[in-house]
Design a protein around this motif. Structure first.
Motif, mmCIF file in Angstrom:
data_model
loop_
_atom_site.group_PDB
_atom_site.id
_atom_site.type_symbol
_atom_site.label_atom_id
_atom_site.label_comp_id
_atom_site.label_asym_id
_atom_site.label_seq_id
_atom_site.Cartn_x
_atom_site.Cartn_y
_atom_site.Cartn_z
ATOM 1 N N LEU A 281 0.859 -1.197 0.009
ATOM 2 C CA LEU A 281 -0.001 -0.126 0.005
ATOM 3 C C LEU A 281 0.977 1.178 -0.060
ATOM 4 C CD1 LEU A 281 -2.618 1.454 0.202
ATOM 5 C CD2 LEU A 281 -2.699 1.082 2.611
ATOM 6 N N HIS A 282 1.952 1.311 0.627
ATOM 7 C CA HIS A 282 2.809 2.384 0.858
ATOM 8 C C HIS A 282 3.444 2.842 -0.570
ATOM 9 C CE1 HIS A 282 6.919 4.051 1.319
ATOM 10 N NE2 HIS A 282 6.510 5.034 1.890
ATOM 11 N N ASP A 283 3.936 1.689 -1.321
ATOM 12 C CA ASP A 283 4.505 1.839 -2.503
ATOM 13 C C ASP A 283 3.307 2.468 -3.574
ATOM 14 O OD1 ASP A 283 6.739 0.739 -1.661
ATOM 15 O OD2 ASP A 283 6.451 -1.411 -2.458
ATOM 16 N N ARG A 284 2.066 2.103 -3.510
ATOM 17 C CA ARG A 284 0.986 2.366 -4.352
ATOM 18 C C ARG A 284 0.830 3.926 -3.945
ATOM 19 N NH1 ARG A 284 -3.140 -2.240 -6.052
ATOM 20 N NH2 ARG A 284 -1.900 -3.893 -5.794
ATOM 21 N N LEU A 285 0.634 4.440 -2.744
ATOM 22 C CA LEU A 285 0.520 5.667 -2.399
ATOM 23 C C LEU A 285 1.689 6.391 -2.944
ATOM 24 C CD1 LEU A 285 -0.699 5.110 1.292
ATOM 25 C CD2 LEU A 285 -2.011 6.112 -0.824
ATOM 26 N N THR A 286 2.868 6.084 -2.778
ATOM 27 C CA THR A 286 4.168 6.619 -3.226
ATOM 28 C C THR A 286 3.951 7.046 -4.835
ATOM 29 O OG1 THR A 286 5.554 5.696 -1.464
ATOM 30 C CG2 THR A 286 6.622 6.689 -3.371
ATOM 31 N N ALA A 287 3.337 5.903 -5.626
ATOM 32 C CA ALA A 287 3.366 6.344 -6.906
ATOM 33 C C ALA A 287 2.319 6.971 -7.357
ATOM 34 C CB ALA A 287 3.332 4.793 -7.524
ATOM 35 N N ARG A 288 1.379 7.199 -6.527
ATOM 36 C CA ARG A 288 0.197 7.849 -6.708
ATOM 37 C C ARG A 288 0.338 9.443 -6.589
ATOM 38 N NH1 ARG A 288 -3.131 11.462 -7.334
ATOM 39 N NH2 ARG A 288 -5.435 11.202 -7.456
ATOM 40 N N LEU A 289 1.105 9.777 -5.294
ATOM 41 C CA LEU A 289 1.339 11.202 -4.916
ATOM 42 C C LEU A 289 2.483 11.639 -5.439
ATOM 43 C CD1 LEU A 289 0.503 10.446 -1.150
ATOM 44 C CD2 LEU A 289 -1.205 11.325 -2.773
ATOM 45 N N ASP A 290 2.372 13.045 -5.535
ATOM 46 C CA ASP A 290 3.757 13.782 -6.025
ATOM 47 C C ASP A 290 4.426 14.630 -4.915
ATOM 48 O OD1 ASP A 290 2.259 16.292 -5.724
ATOM 49 O OD2 ASP A 290 1.569 15.980 -7.913
ATOM 50 N N ALA A 291 5.381 15.393 -5.022
ATOM 51 C CA ALA A 291 6.165 15.908 -3.816
ATOM 52 C C ALA A 291 5.140 17.220 -3.170
ATOM 53 C CB ALA A 291 7.408 16.639 -4.262
ATOM 54 N N ASP A 292 4.481 17.571 -3.678
ATOM 55 C CA ASP A 292 3.370 18.568 -3.529
ATOM 56 C C ASP A 292 2.436 18.001 -2.561
ATOM 57 O OD1 ASP A 292 4.843 20.517 -4.888
ATOM 58 O OD2 ASP A 292 3.625 20.665 -6.587
ATOM 59 N N ASP A 293 2.080 16.706 -2.704
ATOM 60 C CA ASP A 293 1.185 15.975 -1.961
ATOM 61 C C ASP A 293 1.218 15.907 -0.264
ATOM 62 O OD1 ASP A 293 -0.956 16.236 -4.079
ATOM 63 O OD2 ASP A 293 0.011 14.514 -4.817
ATOM 64 N N LEU A 294 3.019 15.536 -0.224
ATOM 65 C CA LEU A 294 3.453 14.938 0.886
ATOM 66 C C LEU A 294 2.900 15.854 2.142
ATOM 67 C CD1 LEU A 294 6.726 13.457 -0.374
ATOM 68 C CD2 LEU A 294 4.404 12.451 0.181
ATOM 69 N N PRO A 295 3.117 17.307 2.118
ATOM 70 C CA PRO A 295 2.891 17.942 3.122
ATOM 71 C C PRO A 295 1.349 17.894 3.620
ATOM 72 C CG PRO A 295 4.127 19.415 1.630
ATOM 73 C CD PRO A 295 3.775 18.056 0.902
ATOM 74 N N THR A 296 0.661 17.637 2.521
ATOM 75 C CA THR A 296 -0.973 17.451 3.132
ATOM 76 C C THR A 296 -1.125 16.254 4.033
ATOM 77 O OG1 THR A 296 -1.636 18.387 1.057
ATOM 78 C CG2 THR A 296 -3.267 17.107 2.128
ATOM 79 N N VAL A 297 -0.336 15.327 3.476
ATOM 80 C CA VAL A 297 -0.101 13.858 4.283
ATOM 81 C C VAL A 297 0.256 14.203 5.582
ATOM 82 C CG1 VAL A 297 0.440 11.478 4.163
ATOM 83 C CG2 VAL A 297 -0.080 12.343 1.911
ATOM 84 N N GLY A 298 1.444 14.831 5.758
ATOM 85 C CA GLY A 298 1.984 14.974 7.108
ATOM 86 C C GLY A 298 0.847 15.724 7.966
#
Length: 545
Positions: A476-493
């Motif tokens: 699941l982590h790999d799939r999320l990583t493939a789906r998201l880009d760098a701009d999305d990571l602050p939102t996840v955090g």
């Protein structure tokens, strides 16, 4: 030099003193198996005595040296996390100093666990402390690593003494270091066995205490490896223990599965792993291969050895007390001529065996691979037993080791992110993987899983479930990583921080920086944990009942 030994144990002080030429006038000990070992190797007929009740007037006079190792249990951090009864332990320290004060020897030395250094310094400087009346001793107090003084073991201990330690420290440059591999190699010789420290030699058939335990089974191997390499709170340890350096501390108590056990790759069966024999433990403690251990069981022998002070160190300290300079030291082999096997052989004792079955209430806790972030932050699978039933739950812990928090995985996170366009498509595509694990779990029930863990039945083991959950989270982590880009990571955090803050979203989350750093794998873990905890699989046994 006339010496007495308080809290003598099996003779770690006595042997070192005698090999250095001191006259061991008297020894005092209360544990009968240790006394039998002391008498069997050093001669004499000492009887059990409660040293706390020792009549000072009964002590021999004209004593030049008083040594001893008062019981360390109440001071050890291994005892209930360092919550031992300090007041109880102080009674033995006080008695030791009462003896020294009464006899007024030229020299004295006490050995104990490192924590006692703090206790002594505080006691000698605090007017209402039980040790304050002995402040006139004004001892040197140091933490010594015995591996620097010829012991093949990294064993740090507090030494308090009026013997000038600068002369002792000079010996560090004169002794040869020994390793765990040196001990294993020497004691497994098929010809003459040569002691790796003392140099004394005996025929292999006369070497005792070489009975090895059965190798660790796959479950024990997994548990030992996890405790050392992936402990959720403590620092990592090497597994198996490295052969090219001094061994870790030999402890008095350990089991086939414990973080403290020294585990080696068996030199006679390279794909197997085992704990140490009694002889290997004794050699790591600096006892010569001639020394015998007169106890009734493997665990008693392991306890007496683990509690001992290495005679390698006491030998050097006794030389210093008698005025020998480091430059005149010619190695431990100079004393080998005084070492011989006692006339009475020690009883043979069988090593501990692997557990065949366990109580139905056997507990299980294991961090999920890929979801263990050190310092206490991890996802784990654990059981809760009640009678003949068991419940299994995934849990998430976070925060610094002294302030661990838990998020209950009840489904709220998954429900929220299913409505988030960033994640919903990934979750929808992931349903097939979840179905596969659900089908795998259908091959057991919560109760059957517990029965397998207690070795009552064959079947799926909890570690198999842990590994499946870890693989699922990684996927699941790999799939999320493939789906998201760098701009999305602050939102996840930010989202993970809001989950961690709970009912007070304006507050700073405990361990915020770490939560942000691992936000994406944490998100995957939250989803997998909530999915697992909500499975109808947990209700099957209740329906059957």
């Amino acid at each position: 030099m006339r010496a007495i030994d308080l809290y003598a144990g099996i003779g770690g002080w006595g042997l070192g003193l005698r090999l250095a030429g001191a006259d061991l006038v008297a020894s005092y000990e209360r544990w009968k198996p240790a006394i039998d070992t002391h008498n069997g190797n050093l001669g004499g007929d000492i009887e059990p005595v409660d040293i706390r009740k020792l009549d000072l007037s009964s002590l021999p006079q004209d004593i030049d040296l008083v040594v001893g190792s008062p019981p360390c249990t109440e001071f050890s951090y291994a005892n209930r996390g360092g919550s031992g009864n300090i007041a109880e332990g102080l009674k033995d320290l006080v008695k030791f100093f009462e003896v020294v004060d009464y006899l007024k020897p030229k020299f004295w030395a006490m050995e104990n666990v490192p924590r006692v250094a703090e206790v002594l310094r505080h006691g000698f400087s605090t007017s209402d402390h039980a040790l304050y009346r002995f402040r006139h001793f004004n001892p040197e107090i140091a933490i010594i690593d015995f591996s620097e003084f010829g012991t093949p073991q990294a064993r740090r201990r507090c030494i308090a003494t009026n013997i000038p330690l600068k002369y002792l420290l000079a010996y560090r440059e004169r002794v040869d270091g020994r390793t765990l591999g040196d001990v294993i190699s020497a004691t497994s010789s098929n010809g003459n066995v040569i002691d790796p420290v003392w140099g004394v030699s005996i025929a292999a058939e006369k070497l005792t205490e070489t009975e090895a335990e059965a190798p660790l089974n796959s479950e024990e191997l997994r548990m030992n490896r996890e405790a050392k390499e992936f402990h959720p709170v403590y620092n990592n340890m090497a597994f198996p223990d490295p052969m090219d350096e001094a061994a870790r501390t030999v402890t008095a108590t350990c089991t086939r599965v414990s973080r403290e056990s020294i585990v080696i790759r068996d030199p006679n069966a390279r794909e197997q792993f085992r704990r140490l024999t009694i002889r290997e433990r004794a050699s790591l403690q600096g006892f010569p291969i001639t020394y015998q251990f007169y106890a009734r069981s493997f665990s008693e022998k392991a306890k007496m050895i683990g509690n001992a002070i290495p005679p390698t160190f006491t030998y050097l300290l006794a030389l210093v007390a008698q005025g020998q300079k480091a430059e005149d030291f010619h190695g431990f082999k100079a004393a080998a001529g005084d070492l011989a096997l006692p006339a009475k052989p020690a009883p043979k004792t069988s090593p501990d065996g692997e557990g065949k079955t366990y109580p139905l209430s056997r507990s299980f806790r294991a961090a999920i691979p890929g979801l263990r972030f050190k310092s206490g932050m991890r996802f784990e699978l654990a059981n809760i037993t009640s009678g003949k039933t068991a419940e299994w739950r995934m849990r998430f812990f976070f925060g610094p080791s002294k302030d661990i928090r838990e998020i209950e995985l009840l489904g709220e996170v998954t429900e929220e992110i299913q409505h988030n366009p960033l994640f919903s498509s990934v979750l929808n595509d992931f349903k097939g993987e979840l179905t596969k694990i659900a089908q795998f779990l259908a091959g057991t029930t919560p109760t059957k899983l517990q029965l397998a863990w207690a070795h009552k039945v064959d079947g799926i083991n909890p570690y198999e479930v842990v590994d499946r959950l870890g693989s699922l989270a990684s996927d699941l982590h790999d799939r999320l990583t493939a789906r998201l880009d760098a701009d999305d990571l602050p939102t996840v955090g930010a989202y993970i921080l809001s989950v961690a803050s709970g009912s007070n979203p304006s507050a700073r989350a405990v361990g915020q920086s770490k939560l942000e750093r691992y936000a994406l794998p944490i998100l995957a873990g939250l989803v997998i944990g909530e999915w697992f905890n909500s499975l109808v699989w947990h209700c099957e046994q209740k329906a059957a009942a």
